[in-house]
Design an enzyme around this catalytic site. Sequence first.
Site, PDB file in Angstrom:
ATOM      1  N   VAL A  13      31.159  36.345  31.799  1.00 41.63           N
ATOM      2  CA  VAL A  13      30.287  34.698  30.879  1.00 41.63           C
ATOM      3  C   VAL A  13      30.061  34.406  31.910  1.00 41.63           C
ATOM      4  O   VAL A  13      30.745  34.402  33.659  1.00 41.63           O
ATOM      5  CB  VAL A  13      31.308  33.591  29.922  1.00 41.63           C
ATOM      6  CG1 VAL A  13      32.817  33.275  30.783  1.00 41.63           C
ATOM      7  CG2 VAL A  13      30.727  33.004  30.031  1.00 41.63           C
ATOM      8  N   ILE A  23      33.746  36.157  34.692  1.00 46.93           N
ATOM      9  CA  ILE A  23      33.490  35.141  35.584  1.00 46.93           C
ATOM     10  C   ILE A  23      32.169  35.327  36.842  1.00 46.93           C
ATOM     11  O   ILE A  23      32.155  36.234  37.128  1.00 46.93           O
ATOM     12  CB  ILE A  23      34.335  33.686  36.384  1.00 46.93           C
ATOM     13  CG1 ILE A  23      35.500  33.622  35.279  1.00 46.93           C
ATOM     14  CG2 ILE A  23      33.423  32.916  36.273  1.00 46.93           C
ATOM     15  CD1 ILE A  23      35.349  33.754  34.004  1.00 46.93           C
ATOM     16  N   LYS A  24      30.981  35.194  36.376  1.00 42.26           N
ATOM     17  CA  LYS A  24      29.358  35.684  36.902  1.00 42.26           C
ATOM     18  C   LYS A  24      29.157  34.302  37.303  1.00 42.26           C
ATOM     19  O   LYS A  24      29.228  33.049  37.489  1.00 42.26           O
ATOM     20  CB  LYS A  24      28.569  36.143  35.065  1.00 42.26           C
ATOM     21  CG  LYS A  24      28.508  37.206  34.966  1.00 42.26           C
ATOM     22  CD  LYS A  24      27.766  37.400  33.966  1.00 42.26           C
ATOM     23  CE  LYS A  24      26.140  37.991  34.454  1.00 42.26           C
ATOM     24  NZ  LYS A  24      25.536  38.715  33.938  1.00 42.26           N
ATOM     25  N   ILE A  25      29.218  35.300  39.208  1.00 46.53           N
ATOM     26  CA  ILE A  25      28.544  33.670  39.749  1.00 46.53           C
ATOM     27  C   ILE A  25      27.606  34.581  40.780  1.00 46.53           C
ATOM     28  O   ILE A  25      27.851  35.449  41.244  1.00 46.53           O
ATOM     29  CB  ILE A  25      29.435  34.099  40.991  1.00 46.53           C
ATOM     30  CG1 ILE A  25      30.769  33.186  40.521  1.00 46.53           C
ATOM     31  CG2 ILE A  25      29.791  32.929  42.150  1.00 46.53           C
ATOM     32  CD1 ILE A  25      32.055  32.519  40.984  1.00 46.53           C
TER      33      ILE A  25
END
Length: 440
Positions: free
Chosen positions: A179, A210-212
């Site tokens: 996400v 966690i998408k960065i």
Amino acid sequence: MATISKLSNPSPAASLPARSSSSSLPRVFLGFNTKTSFSKVASSSSRLSLTNTQPWRTSFVVRCSQSSGNGSPIKRTTLHDLYEREGQSPWYDNLCRPVTDLIPLIESGVRGVTSNPAIFQKAISSSNAYNDQFRELVQAGKDIETAYWELVVKDIQDACKLFEPIYDQTDGGDGYVSVEVSPRLADDTQGTVEAAKWLHKVVDRPNVYIKIPATAPCIPSIKEVISLGISVNVTLIFSLTRYEAVIDAYLDGLEASGLSDLSRVTSVASFFVSRVDTLIDKMLEKIGTPEALDLRGKAAVAQAGLAYKLYQKKFSGPRWEALVKKGAKKQRLLWASTSVKNPAYPDTLYVAPLIGPDTVSTMPDQALQAFVDHGSVARTIDSNVSEAEGIYNALEKLGIDWGYVGDQLEVEGVDSFKKSFDSLLDTLQEKANSLKLVSP
């Protein structure tokens, strides 16, 4: 319930209809359009080459459908072979409600899910499956962006639950659901860190990524988030230079974490492929020489091959071995943007040549369908590194600036996600206005 059944044999284009706007809940439909048995298809698919242009005799259909069907779950596909024989994890690049429709995909060999603002924009704006929760949130006084995140978090949590058995079976090596932080934070180092911490806390699942984005301002964010023990999917990587910076941020974060056991802090680096060809092909056509035109459709796979070479180099040697002693796991390369944008190219162009151990291939519907239908499973990612180097250098000699390509695609990628995010918030606001009109 998502089902599998035999259908008539439509054209390839007909096997991927647009999602219906009907009010009933969308359901994933998996099917084989075939006149032969699946076992015969499976045994013959390995003999089909990458450049196969014959009409599909079979079609692995992954689509939202309003109808149910009959049949039993698929027991084995080339996706299982991809993981078991070559060590590559096939993931699905899509997510919509009800997430239980992912179950047949899991049974068919899918081992994880990726999402992004564009995927959620399509899912939420084109389906009524979110209406009940959204109505409750609006009536409870939630603002639109807060309501959006609550819709997203529920989907991610539910999907994480489905993939948790894979996560457990692989001791945290696979079974992740990704996400993304708000695309509005792509230039905000500390804001990205805070958003990642919040998402990790609120989703509260061990197998969430966690998408960065791999923007320059977010490279320090990646280091800090990893140092906090949060697993990260670094997205929007378009160049070798930026990819190396991403690896270093991961290694720096592990070293800065102070954790004695690093085994639960993992990461993937999402290296985008098809968009590279889309941009470079236009540049080659502008150059227009025979040499330039001959290089069309070759840039993305060549650069990806060199990315894998860099991956092997960086995850070896004394520095890495010191981290391995603490349980560290490699930051796997993930091939993203694997759908073919140019219909003249083979439909498995960004999957079949990029198979290798300790990697992930995340595929949207069309790429997944094509690979299951006629993809070949064999280690290909480093089968001809010298050729990849030759293509990469030849493009440079023609005046292709790889730094410019990476920067331009990053800007386009961030802008695209921002537009999807803003569009969805506008859609939700309109929906909220209409719901308030009919609310008691």
